[in-house]
Design a protein around this motif. Structure first.
Motif, mmCIF file in Angstrom:
data_model
loop_
_atom_site.group_PDB
_atom_site.id
_atom_site.type_symbol
_atom_site.label_atom_id
_atom_site.label_comp_id
_atom_site.label_asym_id
_atom_site.label_seq_id
_atom_site.Cartn_x
_atom_site.Cartn_y
_atom_site.Cartn_z
ATOM 1 N N LEU A 283 -11.895 -0.034 -0.382
ATOM 2 C CA LEU A 283 -12.431 -0.779 0.914
ATOM 3 C C LEU A 283 -12.601 -0.411 2.102
ATOM 4 O O LEU A 283 -13.597 -0.882 2.481
ATOM 5 C CB LEU A 283 -10.995 -1.916 0.640
ATOM 6 N N ILE A 284 -12.133 0.679 2.377
ATOM 7 C CA ILE A 284 -12.473 1.180 3.720
ATOM 8 C C ILE A 284 -13.777 1.559 3.483
ATOM 9 O O ILE A 284 -14.750 1.523 4.618
ATOM 10 C CB ILE A 284 -11.446 2.317 4.246
ATOM 11 N N GLY A 285 -14.240 2.425 2.464
ATOM 12 C CA GLY A 285 -15.480 3.247 2.392
ATOM 13 C C GLY A 285 -16.507 2.169 2.230
ATOM 14 O O GLY A 285 -17.534 2.492 2.626
ATOM 15 N N VAL A 286 -16.297 1.016 1.790
ATOM 16 C CA VAL A 286 -17.341 -0.227 1.512
ATOM 17 C C VAL A 286 -17.423 -1.102 2.789
ATOM 18 O O VAL A 286 -18.306 -1.741 2.999
ATOM 19 C CB VAL A 286 -17.595 -0.975 0.351
ATOM 20 N N GLY A 287 -16.781 -0.601 4.073
ATOM 21 C CA GLY A 287 -16.856 -1.279 5.241
ATOM 22 C C GLY A 287 -15.832 -2.200 5.673
ATOM 23 O O GLY A 287 -16.026 -3.049 6.811
ATOM 24 N N TYR A 288 -14.989 -2.737 5.023
ATOM 25 C CA TYR A 288 -13.846 -3.677 5.343
ATOM 26 C C TYR A 288 -12.819 -3.006 6.278
ATOM 27 O O TYR A 288 -12.663 -1.500 6.154
ATOM 28 C CB TYR A 288 -12.896 -4.021 4.012
ATOM 29 N N THR A 289 -12.329 -3.701 7.040
ATOM 30 C CA THR A 289 -11.263 -3.282 8.086
ATOM 31 C C THR A 289 -9.799 -3.570 7.279
ATOM 32 O O THR A 289 -9.462 -4.727 6.900
ATOM 33 C CB THR A 289 -11.210 -4.008 9.255
ATOM 34 N N VAL A 290 -9.106 -2.579 6.916
ATOM 35 C CA VAL A 290 -7.818 -2.442 5.933
ATOM 36 C C VAL A 290 -6.528 -2.338 6.899
ATOM 37 O O VAL A 290 -6.453 -1.533 7.681
ATOM 38 C CB VAL A 290 -7.818 -1.421 4.896
ATOM 39 N N TYR A 291 -5.795 -3.553 6.757
ATOM 40 C CA TYR A 291 -4.403 -3.364 7.409
ATOM 41 C C TYR A 291 -3.313 -3.040 6.464
ATOM 42 O O TYR A 291 -3.180 -3.942 5.594
ATOM 43 C CB TYR A 291 -4.302 -4.643 8.060
ATOM 44 N N PRO A 292 -2.795 -1.646 6.400
ATOM 45 C CA PRO A 292 -1.565 -1.507 5.437
ATOM 46 C C PRO A 292 -0.582 -2.210 5.747
ATOM 47 O O PRO A 292 0.087 -2.349 7.044
ATOM 48 C CB PRO A 292 -1.411 -0.167 5.516
ATOM 49 N N VAL A 293 0.044 -2.799 4.935
ATOM 50 C CA VAL A 293 1.555 -3.587 4.976
ATOM 51 C C VAL A 293 2.459 -2.641 4.076
ATOM 52 O O VAL A 293 2.370 -2.957 2.842
ATOM 53 C CB VAL A 293 1.571 -4.895 4.753
ATOM 54 N N ASN A 294 3.547 -2.189 4.741
ATOM 55 C CA ASN A 294 4.537 -1.413 3.864
ATOM 56 C C ASN A 294 5.759 -1.204 4.810
ATOM 57 O O ASN A 294 5.377 -0.215 5.659
ATOM 58 C CB ASN A 294 3.951 -0.056 3.292
ATOM 59 N N PRO A 295 6.532 -1.780 4.555
ATOM 60 C CA PRO A 295 7.795 -1.539 5.795
ATOM 61 C C PRO A 295 8.408 -0.276 5.825
ATOM 62 O O PRO A 295 9.214 0.198 6.928
ATOM 63 C CB PRO A 295 8.867 -2.600 5.517
ATOM 64 N N GLN B 213 6.574 2.706 5.965
ATOM 65 C CA GLN B 213 5.831 3.434 6.439
ATOM 66 C C GLN B 213 5.396 3.238 7.829
ATOM 67 O O GLN B 213 4.974 2.087 8.236
ATOM 68 C CB GLN B 213 4.579 3.763 5.712
ATOM 69 N N ASP B 214 4.878 4.343 8.858
ATOM 70 C CA ASP B 214 4.343 4.187 9.978
ATOM 71 C C ASP B 214 2.882 3.958 10.014
ATOM 72 O O ASP B 214 2.236 3.498 10.638
ATOM 73 C CB ASP B 214 4.944 5.313 10.977
ATOM 74 N N SER B 215 2.286 5.055 9.058
ATOM 75 C CA SER B 215 0.939 4.897 8.822
ATOM 76 C C SER B 215 0.616 5.424 7.398
ATOM 77 O O SER B 215 1.211 6.139 6.869
ATOM 78 C CB SER B 215 0.226 5.863 9.843
ATOM 79 N N ILE B 216 -0.532 4.785 7.163
ATOM 80 C CA ILE B 216 -0.891 5.201 5.713
ATOM 81 C C ILE B 216 -2.490 5.222 5.783
ATOM 82 O O ILE B 216 -3.194 4.329 6.565
ATOM 83 C CB ILE B 216 -0.784 4.142 4.626
ATOM 84 N N LEU B 217 -3.251 6.360 5.135
ATOM 85 C CA LEU B 217 -4.752 6.580 5.580
ATOM 86 C C LEU B 217 -5.326 6.716 6.693
ATOM 87 O O LEU B 217 -6.390 6.253 7.346
ATOM 88 C CB LEU B 217 -5.600 5.538 4.511
ATOM 89 N N GLY B 218 -4.337 7.276 7.674
ATOM 90 C CA GLY B 218 -4.624 7.476 9.078
ATOM 91 C C GLY B 218 -4.620 5.935 9.986
ATOM 92 O O GLY B 218 -5.185 5.861 10.920
ATOM 93 N N LEU B 219 -4.281 4.958 9.350
ATOM 94 C CA LEU B 219 -4.092 3.694 9.799
ATOM 95 C C LEU B 219 -2.735 3.198 9.940
ATOM 96 O O LEU B 219 -1.878 3.691 9.449
ATOM 97 C CB LEU B 219 -4.625 2.420 8.953
ATOM 98 N N LYS B 220 -2.471 2.527 11.265
ATOM 99 C CA LYS B 220 -1.331 1.966 11.459
ATOM 100 C C LYS B 220 -0.683 1.348 10.408
ATOM 101 O O LYS B 220 -1.486 0.218 10.100
ATOM 102 C CB LYS B 220 -1.138 1.388 12.984
ATOM 103 N N LEU C 270 0.837 -1.057 -0.153
ATOM 104 C CA LEU C 270 -0.052 -0.082 0.083
ATOM 105 C C LEU C 270 0.915 1.213 -0.015
ATOM 106 O O LEU C 270 1.548 1.348 0.805
ATOM 107 C CB LEU C 270 -1.036 -0.173 1.109
ATOM 108 N N SER C 271 0.584 2.146 -1.066
ATOM 109 C CA SER C 271 1.363 3.228 -0.970
ATOM 110 C C SER C 271 0.798 4.548 -0.285
ATOM 111 O O SER C 271 -0.365 4.557 -0.337
ATOM 112 C CB SER C 271 1.455 3.532 -2.469
ATOM 113 N N PRO C 272 1.404 5.303 0.235
ATOM 114 C CA PRO C 272 0.901 6.630 0.782
ATOM 115 C C PRO C 272 0.522 7.689 -0.158
ATOM 116 O O PRO C 272 -0.217 8.561 0.274
ATOM 117 C CB PRO C 272 2.071 7.232 1.905
ATOM 118 N N LYS C 273 0.871 7.341 -1.344
ATOM 119 C CA LYS C 273 0.399 8.403 -2.641
ATOM 120 C C LYS C 273 -0.873 8.237 -2.941
ATOM 121 O O LYS C 273 -1.287 7.297 -3.254
ATOM 122 C CB LYS C 273 1.433 8.386 -3.548
#
Length: 140
Positions: free
Chosen positions: A40-52, A54-61, A25-28
Motif C-alpha cells: 500500500l505504501i509502495g503504490v502511494g497510500y499513506t499508511v497509519y500502523p495501529v498496534n498497541p 509497537q512504537d513504529s513499524i515500517l519506519g512509521l509511527k 499491522l505486524s512488525p514481522k
C-alpha cells in the motif's frame, strides 16, 4: 441488510482513498499484514500502523488505537481475528472513516451490519492488496 461491494465498487473505494489505517499491522516482514502495508505504501497510500504493542513499524509511527490518530482515515484495513472486529469497527465509526476492510479470512456480519448502519462501506473476507493489484490499471 449487508451489501458486499462488487469489483466496480472496490475501484471507487480504492481510487478515492488516500489514508489507510492498518489495524493489527505486524512488525514481522513475513506476516501478511506487513506485506500488504508495504504494498500500500509502495503504490502511494499513506499508511497509519495501529498496534498497541509497537512504537513504529515500517519506519512509521505506530498508534495504539484508531482514536489516537489525528489524520482523517479513509479505509480501516483490519488484520485481527473475526471475534475482535466489532470494537475496531465501532472505533472506525467514531473517527469518521469511510470504509472498513476486513482482510481475507475475516468475517464478522455483526460488525459489518453496524458499519453499514452508520454509513460506512464494508468489504469483508477480501485482500486489499490483491484487489488493488487486480484493479491496478484503474485504481490509485
Amino acid at each position: 441488510m449487508l451489501h458486499i461491494p462488487s469489483h466496480k465498487d472496490y475501484s471507487a473505494i480504492l481510487t478515492s482513498a488516500k489514508n489507510i489505517a492498518v489495524v493489527g499491522l505486524s512488525p514481522k516482514a513475513a506476516r501478511p499484514s506487513n506485506d500488504v502495508a508495504r504494498y500500500l505504501i509502495g503504490v502511494g497510500y499513506t499508511v497509519y500502523p495501529v498496534n498497541p504493542g509497537q512504537d513504529s513499524i515500517l519506519g512509521l509511527k505506530c498508534y495504539p488505537s484508531l482514536d489516537a490518530l489525528s489524520a482523517s482515515i479513509d479505509i480501516v484495513n483490519i488484520f485481527r481475528r473475526s471475534s475482535e472486529v466489532l470494537p475496531i469497527v465501532e472505533a472506525a465509526v467514531e473517527i469518521g472513516a469511510s470504509t472498513v476492510w476486513m482482510q481475507e479470512g475475516i468475517v464478522n456480519t455483526e460488525a459489518a451490519d453496524y458499519a453499514e448502519a452508520h454509513g460506512l462501506q464494508v468489504v469483508m473476507d477480501r485482500c486489499i492488496k490483491i484487489d488493488h493489484m487486480n484493479l491496478a490499471p484503474i485504481a490509485h
